[in-house]
Design a protein around this motif. Structure first.
Motif, PDB file in Angstrom:
ATOM      1  N   ARG A 193       0.895  -1.037   0.033  1.00 45.59           N
ATOM      2  CA  ARG A 193      -0.026  -0.124   0.041  1.00 45.59           C
ATOM      3  C   ARG A 193       0.809   1.176   0.056  1.00 45.59           C
ATOM      4  N   ASN A 194       1.844   1.128  -0.801  1.00 48.15           N
ATOM      5  CA  ASN A 194       2.848   2.354  -0.955  1.00 48.15           C
ATOM      6  C   ASN A 194       3.120   2.709  -2.366  1.00 48.15           C
ATOM      7  N   LYS A 195       2.663   3.790  -2.813  1.00 44.04           N
ATOM      8  CA  LYS A 195       2.762   3.859  -4.381  1.00 44.04           C
ATOM      9  C   LYS A 195       4.087   4.348  -4.562  1.00 44.04           C
ATOM     10  N   THR A 196       4.743   5.242  -3.520  1.00 43.95           N
ATOM     11  CA  THR A 196       6.090   5.803  -3.578  1.00 43.95           C
ATOM     12  C   THR A 196       7.240   4.675  -3.909  1.00 43.95           C
ATOM     13  N   ALA A 197       6.856   3.599  -2.985  1.00 42.46           N
ATOM     14  CA  ALA A 197       7.946   2.234  -3.143  1.00 42.46           C
ATOM     15  C   ALA A 197       7.485   1.926  -4.442  1.00 42.46           C
ATOM     16  N   ALA A 198       6.279   1.656  -4.755  1.00 45.14           N
ATOM     17  CA  ALA A 198       5.822   0.744  -6.283  1.00 45.14           C
ATOM     18  C   ALA A 198       6.500   1.723  -7.328  1.00 45.14           C
ATOM     19  N   ASP A 199       6.482   2.908  -7.205  1.00 41.31           N
ATOM     20  CA  ASP A 199       7.141   3.687  -8.413  1.00 41.31           C
ATOM     21  C   ASP A 199       8.616   3.406  -8.491  1.00 41.31           C
ATOM     22  N   ARG A 200       9.246   3.218  -7.318  1.00 41.04           N
ATOM     23  CA  ARG A 200      10.699   3.290  -7.481  1.00 41.04           C
ATOM     24  C   ARG A 200      11.022   1.679  -7.938  1.00 41.04           C
ATOM     25  N   VAL A 201      10.358   0.764  -7.323  1.00 43.93           N
ATOM     26  CA  VAL A 201      10.573  -0.399  -7.916  1.00 43.93           C
ATOM     27  C   VAL A 201      10.511  -0.544  -9.385  1.00 43.93           C
ATOM     28  N   TYR A 202       9.474  -0.118  -9.917  1.00 48.89           N
ATOM     29  CA  TYR A 202       9.032   0.192 -11.399  1.00 48.89           C
ATOM     30  C   TYR A 202      10.154   0.891 -12.121  1.00 48.89           C
ATOM     31  N   ASN A 203      10.796   1.837 -11.496  1.00 51.22           N
ATOM     32  CA  ASN A 203      11.941   2.447 -12.044  1.00 51.22           C
ATOM     33  C   ASN A 203      13.176   1.798 -12.157  1.00 51.22           C
ATOM     34  N   VAL A 204      13.222   0.584 -11.216  1.00 50.14           N
ATOM     35  CA  VAL A 204      14.501  -0.192 -11.172  1.00 50.14           C
ATOM     36  C   VAL A 204      14.832  -0.978 -12.337  1.00 50.14           C
ATOM     37  N   PHE A 205      13.520  -1.443 -12.903  1.00 46.05           N
ATOM     38  CA  PHE A 205      13.757  -2.434 -13.942  1.00 46.05           C
ATOM     39  C   PHE A 205      13.555  -1.805 -15.278  1.00 46.05           C
ATOM     40  N   LEU A 206      13.425  -0.470 -15.305  1.00 44.20           N
ATOM     41  CA  LEU A 206      13.554   0.281 -16.609  1.00 44.20           C
ATOM     42  C   LEU A 206      14.581   1.064 -16.939  1.00 44.20           C
ATOM     43  N   ALA A 207      15.029   1.055 -18.143  1.00 47.29           N
ATOM     44  CA  ALA A 207      16.221   1.959 -18.760  1.00 47.29           C
ATOM     45  C   ALA A 207      15.633   3.545 -19.093  1.00 47.29           C
ATOM     46  N   LYS A 208      16.161   4.521 -18.633  1.00 52.15           N
ATOM     47  CA  LYS A 208      15.705   5.692 -18.704  1.00 52.15           C
ATOM     48  C   LYS A 208      16.726   6.748 -19.193  1.00 52.15           C
ATOM     49  N   GLU A 209      16.577   7.656 -20.094  1.00 54.08           N
ATOM     50  CA  GLU A 209      17.444   8.308 -20.753  1.00 54.08           C
ATOM     51  C   GLU A 209      18.327   9.245 -19.432  1.00 54.08           C
ATOM     52  N   GLU A 210      17.529   9.790 -18.448  1.00 52.97           N
ATOM     53  CA  GLU A 210      18.223  10.295 -17.644  1.00 52.97           C
ATOM     54  C   GLU A 210      19.244   9.771 -16.866  1.00 52.97           C
ATOM     55  N   TYR A 211      19.133   8.434 -16.901  1.00 55.92           N
ATOM     56  CA  TYR A 211      20.004   7.506 -16.300  1.00 55.92           C
ATOM     57  C   TYR A 211      21.260   7.471 -16.941  1.00 55.92           C
TER      58      TYR A 211
END
Length: 250
Positions: A193-211
């Protein structure tokens, strides 16, 4: 650009075909990927014979390797060259992590490129550039995105690739990992029940230009040629010999 079709690993690909300064990377020379802990005998045959694999470089932490050891392939050299020691949540993927406190991924890339970790990145690049193994190198972390992406960005920079092509290769991981990212997002959101943690986990698995831009920022801070010479510690002759065996000149 497409993944090598294996049953036990979903994010392994050949850099062959990427345009570099004055040429194109030959197939079956540089392979990037995720862990090899679930590959089949058939997968091993594809890598060894079709892709001429000679050396595997494992970039993971000791704990990651202990939890999911690579399946050893006969006749293949295995090298352990971790980029950092211990857990670094967001970049490393040990099973026991505090997902509520995963840092911003961009900050993690910035840390790696501006700490002693960059010396370990450079050591892997030097190994691949300076030692002709008579076939292909496969370097990998757990997901085949971050540590592997940094090594790839540096290798392609050494060969003179356009940054748009480096970015395209980096973002290609999302074609494989998007569903996994969505899966873990919903699991974390539902159970914690933690959207902030869910967002961070989501970003862990994706490649993004800013990284990956943090890699370019570290290079540009001192200049591309200076970075290659003084940080990666490659000579003109090192690069010339690497190009001869890795690039088809045009």
């Amino acid at each position: 650009m497409e993944n090598i079709r294996l049953s036990g690993a979903k994010n392994i690909r050949d850099l062959g075909g990427i345009m570099v300064n004055g040429g194109v990377i030959k197939p079956h020379k540089l392979l990037r990927g995720s862990h090899l802990g679930s590959i089949s005998d058939n997968d091993s045959g594809i890598l060894a014979f079709e892709y001429e694999l000679k050396t595997v470089i494992d970039l993971r932490t000791k704990t990651e390797k202990d939890e999911i050891p690579d399946i050893q392939m006969s006749g293949i050299e295995y090298l352990e060259m971790p980029i950092f020691d211990g857990s670094l949540p967001g970049l490393s993927h040990e099973s026991k992590q505090d997902i509520d406190n995963i840092p911003d991924m961009r900050e993690l890339y910035e840390y790696v490129m501006n700490s002693s970790c960059v010396d370990n990145l450079a050591a892997v690049v030097r190994k691949i550039v300076c030692e002709d193994n008579g076939g292909s190198y496969l370097y990998h972390c757990t997901e085949g995105k971050d540590r592997t992406g940094m090594i790839t960005a540096l290798l392609l920079t050494v060969l003179g690739a356009d940054r748009r092509d480096i970015l395209e290769d980096y973002l290609f991981t999302n074609t494989i990992n998007k569903k996994k990212a969505q899966k873990y997002y919903f699991l974390v959101k539902y159970f914690k029940r933690n959207k902030t943690a869910a967002d961070r986990v989501y970003n862990v698995f994706l490649a993004k230009e800013e990284y990956i831009n943090e890699v370019f920022k570290a290079i540009d801070k001192i200049g591309e040629q200076e970075f290659i010479k003084d940080v990666i510690k490659l000579s003109d002759n090192d690069i010339e010999q690497f190009r001869k065996r890795t690039v088809a000149e045009m």
